[in-house]
Design a protein around this motif. Structure first.
Motif, mmCIF file in Angstrom:
data_model
loop_
_atom_site.group_PDB
_atom_site.id
_atom_site.type_symbol
_atom_site.label_atom_id
_atom_site.label_comp_id
_atom_site.label_asym_id
_atom_site.label_seq_id
_atom_site.Cartn_x
_atom_site.Cartn_y
_atom_site.Cartn_z
ATOM 1 N N VAL A 4 36.445 46.208 46.818
ATOM 2 C CA VAL A 4 37.905 46.370 46.720
ATOM 3 C C VAL A 4 38.418 47.472 47.647
ATOM 4 O O VAL A 4 38.979 47.168 48.690
ATOM 5 C CB VAL A 4 38.396 46.597 45.277
ATOM 6 C CG1 VAL A 4 39.930 46.621 45.234
ATOM 7 C CG2 VAL A 4 37.862 45.503 44.353
ATOM 8 N N TYR B 109 47.445 35.310 43.991
ATOM 9 C CA TYR B 109 46.739 34.596 45.056
ATOM 10 C C TYR B 109 45.644 33.685 44.480
ATOM 11 O O TYR B 109 45.480 32.541 44.902
ATOM 12 C CB TYR B 109 46.145 35.595 46.057
ATOM 13 C CG TYR B 109 45.346 34.932 47.143
ATOM 14 C CD1 TYR B 109 45.976 34.148 48.106
ATOM 15 C CD2 TYR B 109 43.957 35.059 47.187
ATOM 16 C CE1 TYR B 109 45.244 33.500 49.087
ATOM 17 C CE2 TYR B 109 43.224 34.412 48.157
ATOM 18 C CZ TYR B 109 43.872 33.632 49.104
ATOM 19 O OH TYR B 109 43.150 32.984 50.069
ATOM 20 N N LEU B 110 44.920 34.215 43.474
ATOM 21 C CA LEU B 110 43.870 33.396 42.855
ATOM 22 C C LEU B 110 44.466 32.129 42.242
ATOM 23 O O LEU B 110 43.906 31.042 42.372
ATOM 24 C CB LEU B 110 43.134 34.185 41.762
ATOM 25 C CG LEU B 110 42.166 35.273 42.225
ATOM 26 C CD1 LEU B 110 41.469 35.902 41.025
ATOM 27 C CD2 LEU B 110 41.126 34.724 43.193
ATOM 28 N N LEU C 90 46.706 46.484 43.548
ATOM 29 C CA LEU C 90 46.402 45.202 44.203
ATOM 30 C C LEU C 90 46.340 44.043 43.215
ATOM 31 O O LEU C 90 46.513 42.882 43.594
ATOM 32 C CB LEU C 90 45.053 45.301 44.926
ATOM 33 C CG LEU C 90 44.963 46.379 46.003
ATOM 34 C CD1 LEU C 90 43.517 46.562 46.469
ATOM 35 C CD2 LEU C 90 45.833 45.997 47.194
ATOM 36 N N ASP D 298 49.224 41.032 42.871
ATOM 37 C CA ASP D 298 49.266 40.109 44.017
ATOM 38 C C ASP D 298 47.969 39.320 44.120
ATOM 39 O O ASP D 298 47.969 38.143 44.490
ATOM 40 C CB ASP D 298 49.494 40.881 45.327
ATOM 41 C CG ASP D 298 50.943 41.337 45.455
ATOM 42 O OD1 ASP D 298 51.777 40.855 44.645
ATOM 43 O OD2 ASP D 298 51.226 42.178 46.327
ATOM 44 N N PHE D 299 46.856 39.968 43.796
ATOM 45 C CA PHE D 299 45.564 39.283 43.894
ATOM 46 C C PHE D 299 45.480 38.161 42.853
ATOM 47 O O PHE D 299 45.032 37.060 43.150
ATOM 48 C CB PHE D 299 44.427 40.296 43.699
ATOM 49 C CG PHE D 299 43.060 39.705 43.881
ATOM 50 C CD1 PHE D 299 42.625 39.249 45.116
ATOM 51 C CD2 PHE D 299 42.203 39.574 42.793
ATOM 52 C CE1 PHE D 299 41.367 38.682 45.272
ATOM 53 C CE2 PHE D 299 40.936 39.007 42.941
ATOM 54 C CZ PHE D 299 40.522 38.564 44.184
ATOM 55 N N ARG D 300 45.975 38.448 41.652
ATOM 56 C CA ARG D 300 45.947 37.417 40.592
ATOM 57 C C ARG D 300 46.814 36.224 41.007
ATOM 58 O O ARG D 300 46.443 35.068 40.828
ATOM 59 C CB ARG D 300 46.429 38.005 39.261
ATOM 60 C CG ARG D 300 45.421 38.980 38.659
ATOM 61 C CD ARG D 300 45.731 39.267 37.196
ATOM 62 N NE ARG D 300 46.927 40.075 37.006
ATOM 63 C CZ ARG D 300 46.924 41.412 36.975
ATOM 64 N NH1 ARG D 300 45.799 42.091 37.121
ATOM 65 N NH2 ARG D 300 48.032 42.085 36.786
ATOM 66 N N ALA E 262 39.152 43.676 41.674
ATOM 67 C CA ALA E 262 40.452 43.467 42.340
ATOM 68 C C ALA E 262 41.465 42.947 41.317
ATOM 69 O O ALA E 262 42.637 43.344 41.327
ATOM 70 C CB ALA E 262 40.301 42.482 43.498
ATOM 71 N N THR F 120 33.734 42.187 43.207
ATOM 72 C CA THR F 120 34.951 42.323 44.010
ATOM 73 C C THR F 120 36.114 41.608 43.324
ATOM 74 O O THR F 120 37.214 42.177 43.190
ATOM 75 C CB THR F 120 34.718 41.735 45.423
ATOM 76 O OG1 THR F 120 33.584 42.378 45.983
ATOM 77 C CG2 THR F 120 35.916 41.946 46.323
ATOM 78 N N ALA F 121 35.872 40.376 42.866
ATOM 79 C CA ALA F 121 36.955 39.614 42.237
ATOM 80 C C ALA F 121 37.408 40.291 40.934
ATOM 81 O O ALA F 121 38.609 40.484 40.703
ATOM 82 C CB ALA F 121 36.495 38.188 41.957
#
Ligand code: UTP
Length: 292
Positions: free
Chosen positions: A32, A281-282, A274, A277-279, A268, A264-265
């Protein structure tokens, strides 16, 4: 008895992580927003340990440089008024008292620990394997240290793993009982699942009595010609002075490619800045893949 020193063995070859670890030590690979070695040091600091010896090997010196001052960078951040980043960098330099010793040849984890013996003197010490990432929101090591203090017995962390995976770990033979702390009768390194004494795997956190250094002195090379820490722990188990403490939190073996991706997942996903936005994106890529 105070526990104020830790050894981080980081002199291994990282073959499971090639080609990423060919030039960049796996301890400096980023999960991350920080390298794996920083998670290790932060975990120790959370547990009150600030005297930290990192065992490195030729070509891996940069692992400790991550914690030393970079005057050029700090001056540039000051001149650009990037105060938050500057503060973060200065905090990193002062996180702990970090120094290194060199293991000249990768003769095994037991040997890597033994190489740091001069820094231990007659005190108990922690050994932390940096590529085993434990949930940074927990402080399991502090619990292990408390168990060491209350039992005056070496403590190792264990986690229950799927039966077929036990052959990648050390497996303990625990004394029957209840609760998350249990006396260890014996240990077997990387057993075939059919003969493993349990599915409780040793997971890279140890609070050890200083006698372990003397035991390591006489341990003969075992499997793969390496001096195994497990062989020294087996001696403690035989003497009836080894306790296992069960970890129930999240854990990732970031020294493997899949474990690294999972760490990492997951981290993140949880990250305060982060994460949102990362969620999103997933979710977006999941939708794309279900419609593909
Ligand atoms: P690992 O076996 O997980 O790491 O050792 P490795 O040898 O670096 O990686 P692979 O197996 O080739 O992929 C556990 C820990 O012990 C250290 C490693 O750096 C890692 O933190 N270690 C291992 C040493 O410091 N010296 C050694 O001789 C062996």
């Amino acid at each position: 008895m105070p526990v104020h020193t830790a050894i981080i063995p980081a002199a291994g070859m990282g073959t499971r992580f090639l080609p990423a670890s060919k030039v960049v030590p796996k301890e400096l690979v980023t999960v991350v927003d920080r390298p794996i070695i920083q998670y290790a040091v932060e975990e120790l600091v959370r547990a009150g340990i600030t005297n930290i010896c990192i065992v490195t090997s030729e070509g891996k010196e940069a692992v400790t440089h991550h914690f030393t001052s970079n005057t050029k960078l700090e001056t540039a951040l000051r001149e650009k008024n990037k105060h938050d980043l500057l503060e973060e960098m200065l905090k990193l330099n002062g996180l702990a008292d970090i120094y290194s010793v060199t293991q000249n040849e990768p003769l095994g984890l037991g040997h890597a620990v033994w190489v740091a013996r001069e820094h231990i003197q007659d005190d108990p010490f922690v050994v932390l394997l940096p590529d085993e990432l434990l949930d940074p929101s927990e402080n399991f090591l502090a619990e292990m240290i408390a168990t060491y203090k209350s039992t005056s017995t070496s403590v190792i962390a264990v986690d229950e793993v799927p039966h077929e995976s036990i052959s990648s770990y050390g497996s303990i033979d625990p004394e029957p009982g209840t609760g998350d702390s249990m006396r260890v009768k014996a240990l077997v390194e990387k057993p075939d699942p059919s003969v493993a004494p349990s599915d409780l795997a040793v997971i890279g956190r140890y609070v050890l009595a200083p006698e372990v250094m003397n035991i390591l002195e006489s341990v003969k090379p075992g499997s793969g010609g390496e001096i195994q820490l497990t062989d020294a722990l087996a001696v403690l188990a035989e003497r009836g002075v080894l306790v296992a403490q069960r970890y129930r939190g999240r854990r990732w073996d970031a020294g493997t490619k899949l474990g690294y991706l999972q760490a990492t997942a997951a981290l993140a996903f949880d990250h305060p800045e982060l994460g949102p936005d990362f969620r999103a994106y997933l979710e977006q890529i999941q939708m794309v893949s279900t419609h593909a």
